[in-house]
Design a protein around this motif. Structure first.
Motif, PDB file in Angstrom:
ATOM      1  N   THR A  35       0.931  -1.259  -0.091  1.00  0.00           N
ATOM      2  CA  THR A  35      -0.231  -0.032  -0.194  1.00  0.00           C
ATOM      3  C   THR A  35       0.793   1.303  -0.067  1.00  0.00           C
ATOM      4  OG1 THR A  35      -1.704  -1.318   1.169  1.00  0.00           O
ATOM      5  CG2 THR A  35      -1.693   1.261   1.348  1.00  0.00           C
ATOM      6  N   ALA A  36       1.873   1.205   0.937  1.00  0.00           N
ATOM      7  CA  ALA A  36       2.876   2.386   0.988  1.00  0.00           C
ATOM      8  C   ALA A  36       3.363   2.525  -0.458  1.00  0.00           C
ATOM      9  CB  ALA A  36       3.779   2.312   2.100  1.00  0.00           C
ATOM     10  N   ALA A  37       4.003   1.579  -1.046  1.00  0.00           N
ATOM     11  CA  ALA A  37       4.467   1.688  -2.454  1.00  0.00           C
ATOM     12  C   ALA A  37       3.898   2.086  -3.423  1.00  0.00           C
ATOM     13  CB  ALA A  37       5.113   0.111  -2.752  1.00  0.00           C
ATOM     14  N   PHE A  38       2.514   1.889  -3.643  1.00  0.00           N
ATOM     15  CA  PHE A  38       1.486   2.504  -4.550  1.00  0.00           C
ATOM     16  C   PHE A  38       0.979   3.756  -4.346  1.00  0.00           C
ATOM     17  CE2 PHE A  38       1.966  -2.255  -5.569  1.00  0.00           C
ATOM     18  CZ  PHE A  38       2.453  -1.932  -7.001  1.00  0.00           C
ATOM     19  N   VAL A  39       0.570   3.928  -2.993  1.00  0.00           N
ATOM     20  CA  VAL A  39      -0.279   5.032  -2.799  1.00  0.00           C
ATOM     21  C   VAL A  39       0.553   6.265  -2.181  1.00  0.00           C
ATOM     22  CG1 VAL A  39      -1.950   5.808  -0.843  1.00  0.00           C
ATOM     23  CG2 VAL A  39      -2.161   3.695  -1.641  1.00  0.00           C
ATOM     24  N   LEU A  40       1.586   6.093  -1.505  1.00  0.00           N
ATOM     25  CA  LEU A  40       2.518   7.335  -0.879  1.00  0.00           C
ATOM     26  C   LEU A  40       2.852   8.362  -2.020  1.00  0.00           C
ATOM     27  CD1 LEU A  40       4.685   5.772   1.993  1.00  0.00           C
ATOM     28  CD2 LEU A  40       2.419   7.361   2.070  1.00  0.00           C
ATOM     29  N   PRO A  41       3.522   7.600  -3.329  1.00  0.00           N
ATOM     30  CA  PRO A  41       3.848   8.420  -4.334  1.00  0.00           C
ATOM     31  C   PRO A  41       2.582   9.341  -4.913  1.00  0.00           C
ATOM     32  CG  PRO A  41       4.917   6.369  -4.702  1.00  0.00           C
ATOM     33  CD  PRO A  41       3.891   6.228  -3.627  1.00  0.00           C
ATOM     34  N   PHE A  42       1.714   8.595  -4.892  1.00  0.00           N
ATOM     35  CA  PHE A  42       0.447   9.458  -5.359  1.00  0.00           C
ATOM     36  C   PHE A  42       0.056  10.621  -4.479  1.00  0.00           C
ATOM     37  CE2 PHE A  42      -4.137  10.241  -6.105  1.00  0.00           C
ATOM     38  CZ  PHE A  42      -4.119  10.773  -7.434  1.00  0.00           C
ATOM     39  N   LEU A  43       0.016  10.273  -3.282  1.00  0.00           N
ATOM     40  CA  LEU A  43      -0.295  11.120  -2.127  1.00  0.00           C
ATOM     41  C   LEU A  43       0.569  12.429  -2.198  1.00  0.00           C
ATOM     42  CD1 LEU A  43      -1.527   9.102   1.085  1.00  0.00           C
ATOM     43  CD2 LEU A  43      -2.918  10.599  -0.690  1.00  0.00           C
ATOM     44  N   TRP A  44       1.909  12.124  -2.410  1.00  0.00           N
ATOM     45  CA  TRP A  44       3.060  13.177  -2.346  1.00  0.00           C
ATOM     46  C   TRP A  44       2.540  13.860  -3.539  1.00  0.00           C
ATOM     47  CZ3 TRP A  44       6.380  15.158  -6.075  1.00  0.00           C
ATOM     48  CH2 TRP A  44       7.387  15.918  -5.724  1.00  0.00           C
ATOM     49  N   LEU A  45       2.390  13.581  -4.880  1.00  0.00           N
ATOM     50  CA  LEU A  45       1.956  14.178  -6.124  1.00  0.00           C
ATOM     51  C   LEU A  45       0.724  15.158  -5.627  1.00  0.00           C
ATOM     52  CD1 LEU A  45       2.517  14.406  -9.011  1.00  0.00           C
ATOM     53  CD2 LEU A  45       0.733  12.762  -9.513  1.00  0.00           C
ATOM     54  N   VAL A  46      -0.421  14.493  -5.104  1.00  0.00           N
ATOM     55  CA  VAL A  46      -1.526  15.339  -4.690  1.00  0.00           C
ATOM     56  C   VAL A  46      -1.108  16.646  -3.838  1.00  0.00           C
ATOM     57  CG1 VAL A  46      -3.768  15.444  -3.779  1.00  0.00           C
ATOM     58  CG2 VAL A  46      -3.145  13.545  -5.096  1.00  0.00           C
ATOM     59  N   MET A  47      -0.462  16.358  -2.865  1.00  0.00           N
ATOM     60  CA  MET A  47       0.066  17.308  -1.896  1.00  0.00           C
ATOM     61  C   MET A  47       0.959  18.333  -2.396  1.00  0.00           C
ATOM     62  SD  MET A  47      -1.567  16.666   1.027  1.00  0.00           S
ATOM     63  CE  MET A  47      -2.380  15.292   1.794  1.00  0.00           C
ATOM     64  N   GLY A  48       1.971  17.960  -3.262  1.00  0.00           N
ATOM     65  CA  GLY A  48       2.866  18.710  -3.821  1.00  0.00           C
ATOM     66  C   GLY A  48       2.257  19.529  -4.740  1.00  0.00           C
ATOM     67  N   ALA A  49       1.337  19.196  -5.448  1.00  0.00           N
ATOM     68  CA  ALA A  49       0.168  20.168  -6.487  1.00  0.00           C
ATOM     69  C   ALA A  49      -0.191  21.264  -5.675  1.00  0.00           C
ATOM     70  CB  ALA A  49      -0.796  19.442  -7.270  1.00  0.00           C
ATOM     71  N   MET A  50      -0.343  21.240  -4.355  1.00  0.00           N
ATOM     72  CA  MET A  50      -1.039  22.192  -3.585  1.00  0.00           C
ATOM     73  C   MET A  50      -0.279  22.965  -2.900  1.00  0.00           C
ATOM     74  SD  MET A  50      -4.685  20.803  -2.218  1.00  0.00           S
ATOM     75  CE  MET A  50      -3.962  19.034  -1.640  1.00  0.00           C
ATOM     76  N   LYS A  51       1.140  22.754  -3.129  1.00  0.00           N
ATOM     77  CA  LYS A  51       2.086  23.802  -2.652  1.00  0.00           C
ATOM     78  C   LYS A  51       2.436  24.813  -3.242  1.00  0.00           C
ATOM     79  CE  LYS A  51       4.323  19.731  -0.066  1.00  0.00           C
ATOM     80  NZ  LYS A  51       5.580  19.009   0.091  1.00  0.00           N
ATOM     81  N   PRO A  52       3.223  25.963  -2.887  1.00  0.00           N
ATOM     82  CA  PRO A  52       3.805  26.884  -3.887  1.00  0.00           C
ATOM     83  C   PRO A  52       5.077  26.665  -4.389  1.00  0.00           C
ATOM     84  CG  PRO A  52       3.298  27.889  -1.546  1.00  0.00           C
ATOM     85  CD  PRO A  52       3.216  26.425  -1.297  1.00  0.00           C
ATOM     86  N   ALA A  53       5.398  26.937  -5.633  1.00  0.00           N
ATOM     87  CA  ALA A  53       6.536  26.247  -6.172  1.00  0.00           C
ATOM     88  C   ALA A  53       7.911  26.374  -5.501  1.00  0.00           C
ATOM     89  CB  ALA A  53       6.850  27.202  -7.353  1.00  0.00           C
ATOM     90  N   VAL A  54       8.089  27.471  -4.498  1.00  0.00           N
ATOM     91  CA  VAL A  54       9.270  27.889  -3.762  1.00  0.00           C
ATOM     92  C   VAL A  54       9.255  26.652  -2.734  1.00  0.00           C
ATOM     93  CG1 VAL A  54      10.210  29.444  -2.041  1.00  0.00           C
ATOM     94  CG2 VAL A  54       9.149  30.462  -4.100  1.00  0.00           C
ATOM     95  N   GLU A  55       8.099  26.360  -2.254  1.00  0.00           N
ATOM     96  CA  GLU A  55       8.145  25.406  -0.957  1.00  0.00           C
ATOM     97  C   GLU A  55       8.547  24.000  -1.516  1.00  0.00           C
ATOM     98  OE1 GLU A  55       5.342  23.273   2.317  1.00  0.00           O
ATOM     99  OE2 GLU A  55       4.574  25.331   1.294  1.00  0.00           O
ATOM    100  N   LEU A  56       8.303  23.730  -2.917  1.00  0.00           N
ATOM    101  CA  LEU A  56       8.565  22.450  -3.461  1.00  0.00           C
ATOM    102  C   LEU A  56       9.949  22.197  -3.731  1.00  0.00           C
ATOM    103  CD1 LEU A  56       5.812  21.649  -6.110  1.00  0.00           C
ATOM    104  CD2 LEU A  56       6.344  20.221  -4.454  1.00  0.00           C
ATOM    105  N   ALA A  57      10.538  23.133  -3.966  1.00  0.00           N
ATOM    106  CA  ALA A  57      12.112  23.603  -4.245  1.00  0.00           C
ATOM    107  C   ALA A  57      13.103  23.301  -2.723  1.00  0.00           C
ATOM    108  CB  ALA A  57      12.511  24.532  -4.965  1.00  0.00           C
ATOM    109  N   GLN A  58      12.213  23.434  -1.585  1.00  0.00           N
ATOM    110  CA  GLN A  58      13.020  23.268  -0.220  1.00  0.00           C
ATOM    111  C   GLN A  58      13.701  21.977   0.026  1.00  0.00           C
ATOM    112  OE1 GLN A  58      10.256  24.497   2.729  1.00  0.00           O
ATOM    113  NE2 GLN A  58      10.455  26.701   1.989  1.00  0.00           N
ATOM    114  N   VAL A  59      14.879  22.059   0.583  1.00  0.00           N
ATOM    115  CA  VAL A  59      15.439  20.763   0.918  1.00  0.00           C
ATOM    116  C   VAL A  59      15.670  20.981   2.494  1.00  0.00           C
ATOM    117  CG1 VAL A  59      17.683  19.482   0.843  1.00  0.00           C
ATOM    118  CG2 VAL A  59      16.554  20.347  -1.301  1.00  0.00           C
ATOM    119  N   PRO A  60      15.248  19.937   3.312  1.00  0.00           N
ATOM    120  CA  PRO A  60      14.439  18.971   2.925  1.00  0.00           C
ATOM    121  C   PRO A  60      13.106  19.140   2.653  1.00  0.00           C
ATOM    122  CG  PRO A  60      14.631  19.176   5.124  1.00  0.00           C
ATOM    123  CD  PRO A  60      15.733  20.031   5.118  1.00  0.00           C
ATOM    124  N   PRO A  61      12.311  18.370   1.657  1.00  0.00           N
ATOM    125  CA  PRO A  61      11.114  18.833   1.380  1.00  0.00           C
ATOM    126  C   PRO A  61      10.082  18.618   2.736  1.00  0.00           C
ATOM    127  CG  PRO A  61      11.789  16.590   0.752  1.00  0.00           C
ATOM    128  CD  PRO A  61      12.851  17.233   1.203  1.00  0.00           C
TER     129      PRO A  61
END
Length: 289
Positions: free
Chosen positions: A31-57
């Protein structure tokens, strides 16, 4: 020695602690292998571009921007590319059923001369890397045999190569093999021809496998990238997967992620709606008389 004495920690006992631990660990990992990447995609789409570039994310957005989805839809004009993709997918699905169902029926029930050899040659094509077929397929659609027409920038260039799908023909044939011949013989004794038998007897019984083949065809056509990229040189005719790749260099990363989420949602909805049909069709191994 009794059966109870030779049982292992996991075998034959679904109530045992070992089975429960193994099942839970496997379920969580997959479940983690398949669901977590999609959740990260959904959450990342709702971040500002600057926050997406932060390290650590960040895992969750510090500031939520659900409006990114609407902005991505309008910025990349995704509605037009969704429509292009629907046209390509609908045509590929229809053509595949029109070709694959009669082919599988003929190989299974009509028993043509050299039918087994034809089926073997079809299955051999599954062993070929898809990239090896790109050049001959492209040369074919640029000068269609007999007709001599160029299908570049034409949805038919997607539909025709997708028509003869060896895997779908094999699935359909295996299902048709399970249909009792007596039923078909009874229909023929009543005066039904081969086409009538297929339409009125075989297809109503084949609904589970037809659902599986339809879903596989739709998903494959929706997510295809390389072939539509070669076929549609006109940007206005491109499918969603090709258009998103074209927009990628000049689009903010958060909006691009939003576009990817929107592109994935229809296929996720299809799977969730028809997952029972997929399992029923793939596990259908017999037909009751």
């Amino acid at each position: 020695m009794s059966d109870r004495a030779v049982r292992t920690l996991f075998s034959g006992n679904r109530e045992g602690i070992g089975y429960k631990i193994a099942f839970t660990v496997t379920f969580v990992v997959f479940t983690a292998a398949f669901v977590l990447p999609f959740l990260w995609l959904v959450m990342g789409a709702m971040k500002p571009a600057v926050e997406l570039a932060q390290v650590p994310p960040t895992i969750l957005p510090r500031t939520w921007h659900p409006g990114n989805y609407t902005e991505a839809w309008h910025l990349m004009d995704l509605g037009k590319y969704f429509l292009n993709t629907v046209v390509v997918v609908a045509g590929a699905w229809a053509v595949q059923l029109l070709v694959d169902v009669p082919a599988a029926y003929a190989l299974s029930k009509l028993r043509p001369v050299l039918g087994n050899g034809v089926l073997a040659l079809m299955l051999v094509t599954l062993m070929l890397p898809p990239s090896t077929l790109l050049v001959p397929m492209y040369l074919t659609i640029t000068d269609l045999p007999v007709l001599g027409v160029n299908l570049v920038n034409n949805p038919a260039a997607i539909w025709l190569p997708a028509a003869a799908n060896a895997f779908n023909i094999y699935l359909l044939k295996r299902f048709f093999d399970q249909i009792p011949t007596e039923l078909l013989d009874a229909a023929r004794m009543d005066g039904a021809g081969a086409v009538t038998v297929l339409w009125r007897v075989v297809l109503p019984m084949a609904r589970p496998i037809l659902a599986v083949v339809s879903i596989l065809s739709v998903v494959a056509a929706w997510k295809d990238f390389i072939w539509p990229l070669l076929v549609f040189s006109d940007p206005a005719l491109q499918t969603l997967s090709v258009a998103l790749q074209r927009f990628a260099p000049d689009t903010p990363i958060n909006l691009l992620l939003a576009g990817l989420v929107l592109a994935a949602l229809p296929m996720i909805a299809v799977f969730l709606a028809f997952q029972r049909h997929i399992l029923a069709g793939l596990t259908a191994g017999s037909v009751k008389g």
